[in-house]
Design a protein around this motif. Structure first.
Motif, short mmCIF file in Angstrom:
data_model
loop_
_atom_site.label_atom_id
_atom_site.label_comp_id
_atom_site.label_asym_id
_atom_site.label_seq_id
_atom_site.Cartn_x
_atom_site.Cartn_y
_atom_site.Cartn_z
N LEU A 8 0.86 -1.17 0.00
CA LEU A 8 0.00 0.00 0.00
C LEU A 8 0.89 1.22 0.00
O LEU A 8 1.37 1.66 1.04
CB LEU A 8 -0.91 -0.01 1.23
CG LEU A 8 -1.76 -1.28 1.36
CD1 LEU A 8 -2.48 -1.28 2.70
CD2 LEU A 8 -2.75 -1.37 0.22
N LEU A 10 0.52 4.47 -1.42
CA LEU A 10 0.09 5.85 -1.52
C LEU A 10 -0.12 6.43 -0.15
O LEU A 10 -0.44 5.74 0.81
CB LEU A 10 -1.22 5.93 -2.33
CG LEU A 10 -1.12 5.46 -3.79
CD1 LEU A 10 -2.49 5.55 -4.43
CD2 LEU A 10 -0.13 6.32 -4.56
N SER A 11 0.02 7.73 -0.02
CA SER A 11 -0.24 8.41 1.24
C SER A 11 -1.72 8.53 1.46
O SER A 11 -2.50 8.64 0.52
CB SER A 11 0.39 9.82 1.22
OG SER A 11 1.76 9.76 1.02
N ARG A 12 -2.10 8.53 2.74
CA ARG A 12 -3.52 8.67 3.06
C ARG A 12 -3.95 10.11 2.81
O ARG A 12 -3.26 11.06 3.14
CB ARG A 12 -3.73 8.31 4.52
CG ARG A 12 -5.20 8.39 4.93
CD ARG A 12 -5.32 8.23 6.44
NE ARG A 12 -6.69 8.46 6.84
CZ ARG A 12 -7.05 8.66 8.10
NH1 ARG A 12 -6.17 8.66 9.05
NH2 ARG A 12 -8.32 8.86 8.40
N TYR A 13 -5.11 10.26 2.18
CA TYR A 13 -5.68 11.59 2.00
C TYR A 13 -6.07 12.16 3.35
O TYR A 13 -6.68 11.49 4.16
CB TYR A 13 -6.92 11.51 1.11
CG TYR A 13 -7.68 12.82 1.07
CD1 TYR A 13 -7.24 13.87 0.25
CD2 TYR A 13 -8.80 13.00 1.86
CE1 TYR A 13 -7.93 15.05 0.22
CE2 TYR A 13 -9.49 14.20 1.83
CZ TYR A 13 -9.05 15.22 1.01
OH TYR A 13 -9.73 16.39 0.99
N THR A 229 -4.31 6.46 10.50
CA THR A 229 -4.28 5.69 9.27
C THR A 229 -4.38 4.20 9.55
O THR A 229 -5.04 3.46 8.81
CB THR A 229 -2.98 5.98 8.50
OG1 THR A 229 -2.93 7.36 8.17
CG2 THR A 229 -2.89 5.16 7.23
N VAL A 273 -3.60 3.63 1.99
CA VAL A 273 -4.38 4.71 1.42
C VAL A 273 -5.60 5.00 2.30
O VAL A 273 -5.92 6.15 2.60
CB VAL A 273 -4.84 4.35 0.00
CG1 VAL A 273 -5.70 5.46 -0.60
CG2 VAL A 273 -3.65 4.04 -0.89
N ASN A 274 -6.30 3.96 2.70
CA ASN A 274 -7.52 4.08 3.49
C ASN A 274 -7.28 3.59 4.90
O ASN A 274 -6.37 2.79 5.15
CB ASN A 274 -8.64 3.27 2.84
CG ASN A 274 -8.97 3.76 1.44
OD1 ASN A 274 -9.16 4.95 1.22
ND2 ASN A 274 -9.03 2.84 0.48
#
Length: 285
Positions: A8, A10-13, A229, A273-274
């Motif tokens: 995983l 990507l960085s968390r929004y 996160t 991400v999530n």
């Protein structure tokens, strides 16, 4: 299902607001002007960042890169954290479940004897009690090599059902641009002041027993307020506790990941991400 979170990437929004923007910009600035680069967890400043001495000798272990943290689930509420600089931290250090080697730092909480030690190993350099054995507050803000450790005290219930003020601490570990919080034996929802002092937390160790700490309704409210996160469950020795928590977490929108080992190496670039619940089974040592 993937066994770890390394897939995983990507960085968390994160919701943009002025406080978080300021914190991020401050973190970027400090990463250029100071070493080591501590994570910026706090949204309010309640203590200075302590820096190692300029001539301090630093030994970097080949097993961890500069931005990585190793987490090993020992059992019950005890995790061993290892920093890139080789500092090892044991949470809720006790006489029943311990890491194989004595840690550099041991944190303890005052719930009962599976959360603190009556006979800590004398080679431990820093023993951090989450409560004041003589009464009153117990505040920590300590930097050991490349980790900053601080605490936020909360109340606790005694076996008689009465409230014991300041009997528990949430310990926050700022390592390698990550903010990791161990909730300890938390017995009540957090206040707005507690959440402000916590700041933006990336990883939370949370007791999910649904019995002796928080009921699930209260726990889910606490996690929603913190907004981590990743949630790593602990303290799930009661029958049915883990499945019940997994169900509630799924309803709340968390992804569930079951680990194949009790060890995890994590960095900011590998955060999911999530929002994710990452379940590790105790590994003893």
């Amino acid at each position: 299902m993937a066994s770890g979170v390394s897939v995983l990437k990507l960085s968390r929004y994160r919701e943009i607001n002025p406080g978080r923007v300021i914190a991020v910009l401050l973190g970027i600035f400090l990463s250029f002007v100071a070493q080591p680069a501590f994570a910026i967890c706090q949204l309010i400043a309640n203590g200075p960042y302590l820096q190692p001495q300029a001539d301090a000798v630093r030994v970097w272990q080949a097993s961890l890169q500069a931005g990585e943290v190793q987490i090993r689930y020992i059992g019950h509420s005890t995790f061993e954290l290892e920093t890139p600089g080789g500092v090892r931290i044991a949470t809720d250090y006790n006489d029943s479940v311990r890491p194989f080697l004595p840690p550099t730092v041991a944190t303890m909480n005052g719930a009962h004897t599976t959360h603190y030690s009556l006979a800590p190993d004398p080679s431990i350099e820093h023993l951090l009690y989450g409560w004041n054995r003589e009464g009153g507050p117990m505040d920590h803000d300590l930097t050991v090599e490349d980790v900053r450790i601080r605490n936020i005290q909360t109340n606790i219930r005694g076996w008689d059902g009465e409230t014991r003020r300041l009997g528990n601490s949430i310990f926050i570990f700022e390592i390698a641009d990550l903010c990791i919080a161990h909730l300890g034996h938390l017995h009540h929802r957090l206040t707005k002041d507690d959440l402000a002092r916590l700041g933006q937390i990336d990883v939370v160790f949370a007791a999910i027993d649904n019995s002796s700490t928080l009921r699930l309704d209260s726990l889910m409210d606490v996690l929603a307020g913190i907004g981590p996160t990743m949630v790593i469950p602990m303290h799930f020795h009661f029958a049915g506790a883990l499945p019940a928590f997994m169900g509630r977490a799924t309803e709340a929108g968390y992804r569930i990941v079951r680990a194949e080992t009790p060890k995890l190496v994590i960095s900011r670039s590998s955060l999911p991400v999530n929002p994710t619940v990452y379940i590790m089974m105790p590994g003893g040592t």
